[in-house]
Scaffold this active site. Structure first.
Site, PDB file in Angstrom:
ATOM      1  N   ASP A 230      39.381  66.773 -70.024  1.00 24.91           N
ATOM      2  CA  ASP A 230      40.096  67.926 -69.467  1.00 24.91           C
ATOM      3  C   ASP A 230      40.632  68.825 -70.579  1.00 24.91           C
ATOM      4  O   ASP A 230      40.896  68.355 -71.687  1.00 24.91           O
ATOM      5  CB  ASP A 230      41.334  67.476 -68.668  1.00 24.91           C
TER       6      ASP A 230
HETATM    7  N1  URA Z   1      40.593  61.115 -67.093  1.00 24.83           N
HETATM    8  C1  URA Z   1      41.318  62.237 -66.926  1.00 24.83           C
HETATM    9  O1  URA Z   1      42.127  62.326 -66.004  1.00 24.83           O
HETATM   10  N2  URA Z   1      41.105  63.248 -67.771  1.00 24.83           N
HETATM   11  C2  URA Z   1      40.253  63.194 -68.797  1.00 24.83           C
HETATM   12  O2  URA Z   1      40.126  64.156 -69.543  1.00 24.83           O
HETATM   13  C3  URA Z   1      39.508  62.018 -68.969  1.00 24.83           C
HETATM   14  C4  URA Z   1      39.696  60.991 -68.096  1.00 24.83           C
END
Ligand code: URA
Length: 234
Positions: A102
């Site tokens: 993310d």
């Molecule tokens: N899980 C999440 O919530 N975000 C990420 O970036 C990777 C795994």
């Protein structure tokens, strides 16, 4: 070579993404749209993807980046946010992120132009554990830890067993290490939300047995041959 494999070898997309490009009509062979995934590309064929001629990259490159928050793991962004490949200042080959993190997640991101390896590392059937260190709000009770370990419903999908260890429990928040073998969108954030805790900070620290070690945020390095071999066989 099959068309989807050829596109993966060009470093444009993983094999699965290549399938989407083909089915969506973004791929042309000798000027005509080709939607057959299994089309056998010959040496004489000119393959175009999104209007650009695609040739297999001669050199395969494998990079580990410690992604800072505030970068997206696509090659471009319609909102004009910074993209991770901007950080790879001296990598001349066109590499792309293996899976995604993310915008607000930091930590280990692999980038490569080896479509086969990218495919292998992201495919759920290989069960490669990814390790995250999460700072979460509130208290993670033993009962919540047990639920995370067993699997929780994150909205129509029940997660597989996770490995969960509380590293530190303070009065208002906790630091937890969690290892999961799946990669659903925002999975770790959703898993903690499912048991009633909000993720405040999230960092990926390892993929399988490949650890980020002392690589500083925003920095990157090429993988060693031993690391590449490990990823190909894990
Ligand atoms: N899980 C999440 O919530 N975000 C990420 O970036 C990777 C795994």
């Amino acid at each position: 070579m099959r068309l989807n494999k050829y596109i993966a070898h060009c470093g444009i997309a993983s094999r699965r993404k290549a399938d989407e490009l083909i089915v969506n009509g973004n791929v042309k062979i000798n000027g005509a749209v080709m939607k057959e995934l299994g089309y056998d590309v010959s040496d004489e064929d000119v393959v175009e993807v999104n209007g650009s001629v695609a040739k297999p990259d001669a050199k395969l490159v494998y990079v580990m980046l410690n992604k800072p928050k505030g970068y997206i793991t696509s090659l471009s962004d319609e909102k004009d946010r910074p993209v991770v490949t901007e950080l790879l200042t001296d990598i001349t080959e066109r590499v792309y992120p293996v899976g995604r993190l993310d915008y607000n997640t930091s930590g280990m991101l692999l980038l490569t132009n080896d479509g086969d390896l990218a495919n292998r590392l992201t495919h759920p059937k290989h069960h490669i554990y990814k390790t995250y260190r999460a700072k979460i709000s509130g208290i993670l009770s033993n009962e919540r830890v047990a639920r995370l370990r067993k699997g929780v419903d994150i909205g129509g999908f029940v997660t597989s067993p996770a490995i969960v260890n509380v590293i530190k429990q303070g009065e208002r928040n906790a630091v937890v290490e969690i290892k999961i073998a799946e990669g659903k969108n925002r999975q770790v954030r959703k898993m903690f939300a499912a048991v009633g805790n909000k993720v405040l900070e999230l960092e990926r620290t390892a993929i399988g047995e490949l650890y980020m070690g002392r690589l500083m945020e925003g920095h990157y390095r090429k993988l060693t041959q031993k690391e590449i071999e490990y990823l190909k066989n894990c």
